[in-house]
Design an enzyme around this catalytic site. Sequence first.
Site, PDB file in Angstrom:
ATOM      1  CD  GLN A 295     -37.432  20.708 -30.509  1.00 50.46           C
ATOM      2  OE1 GLN A 295     -38.519  20.360 -30.975  1.00 50.46           O
ATOM      3  NE2 GLN A 295     -36.320  20.700 -31.237  1.00 50.46           N
TER       4      GLN A 295
ATOM      5  CG  ASP B 156     -21.760  27.878 -18.189  1.00 52.70           C
ATOM      6  OD1 ASP B 156     -21.745  27.254 -19.270  1.00 52.70           O
ATOM      7  OD2 ASP B 156     -21.350  29.047 -18.067  1.00 52.70           O
ATOM      8  CG  LEU B 157     -23.476  21.793 -20.480  1.00 55.52           C
ATOM      9  CD1 LEU B 157     -24.014  21.153 -21.748  1.00 55.52           C
ATOM     10  CD2 LEU B 157     -23.213  20.732 -19.429  1.00 55.52           C
TER      11      LEU B 157
ATOM     12  CB  ALA C 198     -26.308  19.651 -27.038  1.00 54.59           C
TER      13      ALA C 198
ATOM     14  CB  THR D  69     -28.541  22.188 -30.994  1.00 54.89           C
ATOM     15  OG1 THR D  69     -29.278  23.326 -30.531  1.00 54.89           O
ATOM     16  CG2 THR D  69     -28.493  21.124 -29.900  1.00 54.89           C
TER      17      THR D  69
ATOM     18  CB  THR E 216     -26.680  14.416 -33.417  1.00 62.67           C
ATOM     19  OG1 THR E 216     -27.215  14.833 -34.677  1.00 62.67           O
ATOM     20  CG2 THR E 216     -25.163  14.507 -33.495  1.00 62.67           C
TER      21      THR E 216
ATOM     22  CE1 TYR F 133     -25.106  19.510 -32.495  1.00 67.47           C
ATOM     23  CE2 TYR F 133     -25.626  18.283 -34.485  1.00 67.47           C
ATOM     24  CZ  TYR F 133     -25.873  18.579 -33.165  1.00 67.47           C
ATOM     25  OH  TYR F 133     -26.889  17.937 -32.494  1.00 67.47           O
TER      26      TYR F 133
ATOM     27  CD1 TRP G 126     -33.147  14.914 -39.479  1.00 68.24           C
ATOM     28  CD2 TRP G 126     -34.945  14.654 -40.769  1.00 68.24           C
ATOM     29  NE1 TRP G 126     -32.722  14.880 -40.784  1.00 68.24           N
ATOM     30  CE2 TRP G 126     -33.809  14.723 -41.602  1.00 68.24           C
ATOM     31  CE3 TRP G 126     -36.199  14.487 -41.346  1.00 68.24           C
ATOM     32  CZ2 TRP G 126     -33.882  14.630 -42.982  1.00 68.24           C
ATOM     33  CZ3 TRP G 126     -36.277  14.384 -42.729  1.00 68.24           C
ATOM     34  CH2 TRP G 126     -35.130  14.469 -43.540  1.00 68.24           C
TER      35      TRP G 126
END
Length: 300
Positions: free
Chosen positions: A11, A37-38, A61, A63, A102, A126, A151
């Site tokens: 997003q 590629d992480l 990430a 998520t 986060t 997470y 959020w």
Amino acid sequence: MRIVVTGCKGQLARSLLEQARGLPGTEVILIGRPQLDLTDPPTILAAIEPHRPDLVVSAAAFTAVDQAEGEPETAFAVNAFGAEAVAGAAASLGAPVLHVSTDYVFDGSKHGSYAEDDMPAPVSVYGASKLAGELAVAEANPRHVILRTGWVYSPFGKNFIKTILRLAGEREEIAVVADQWGNPTSALDLADAILGISAQLTRCGRDFVFGLYHLAGAGTTSRADLARHALSASRAEGGPWAHVRDVATSAFPTPARRPTNSSLSSAKFTAAFRWSMPPWQYSVECTVRRLVQSTSSETI
């Protein structure tokens, strides 16, 4: 200004690309799999280096909060070690890194909004993996901004707002948890903030702006009241509407615990960068209007 963003489909990545259009002298480049590629750190510098970024935004990430409970090694590989490699790559290229974290680094027990000096205490894999990422990023690149938010929603991908509007088109009543509190945050607003402060992050002699910040939509609400507001905005635009029934978190058992209260204070960010986020109600209405009125192929 050339900004490289990790992740192509997220997003925030898509919001940064959209909001940068029309900004003179600003170029946003999204890099994701298979080039970057992480879980494969050697690919990271090789993917970023050719673009010679002025700023690297570490947005990609793992998520999937519930999935992380069963895949902790993958969550840490991406959110901690992958984030560290991104920050290190930026440092080796002489660029600062802005790393997105986060609200789930907190346990949710505080009364009131969390500040940057509140002690993290994640209650999920997470959250723990993202906290580990924060520490690794700070160590790997002294010129870092770690930006905690929560959020997040947008016109793109999967998120709470789009789910609520979809469900409203399928049923007359939706059960939504009323005992989780936070700051609804538009990814488009986040993108505007990042683009707005990017010059300060790349300016020489501005070390005092680096560090940990919270940035989220202005104001706190519950999941249920957020759903009501989104549906009210949808109905005003001729979109779907449904009645919202308040339920407790216990009505929806999940593998991962969620913080009861994960609201964040953005006061430090506002003081440092003179940038304030819009009220969450306004930004939700803008996103809902766009979703309802959209004639694109992307459906709610």
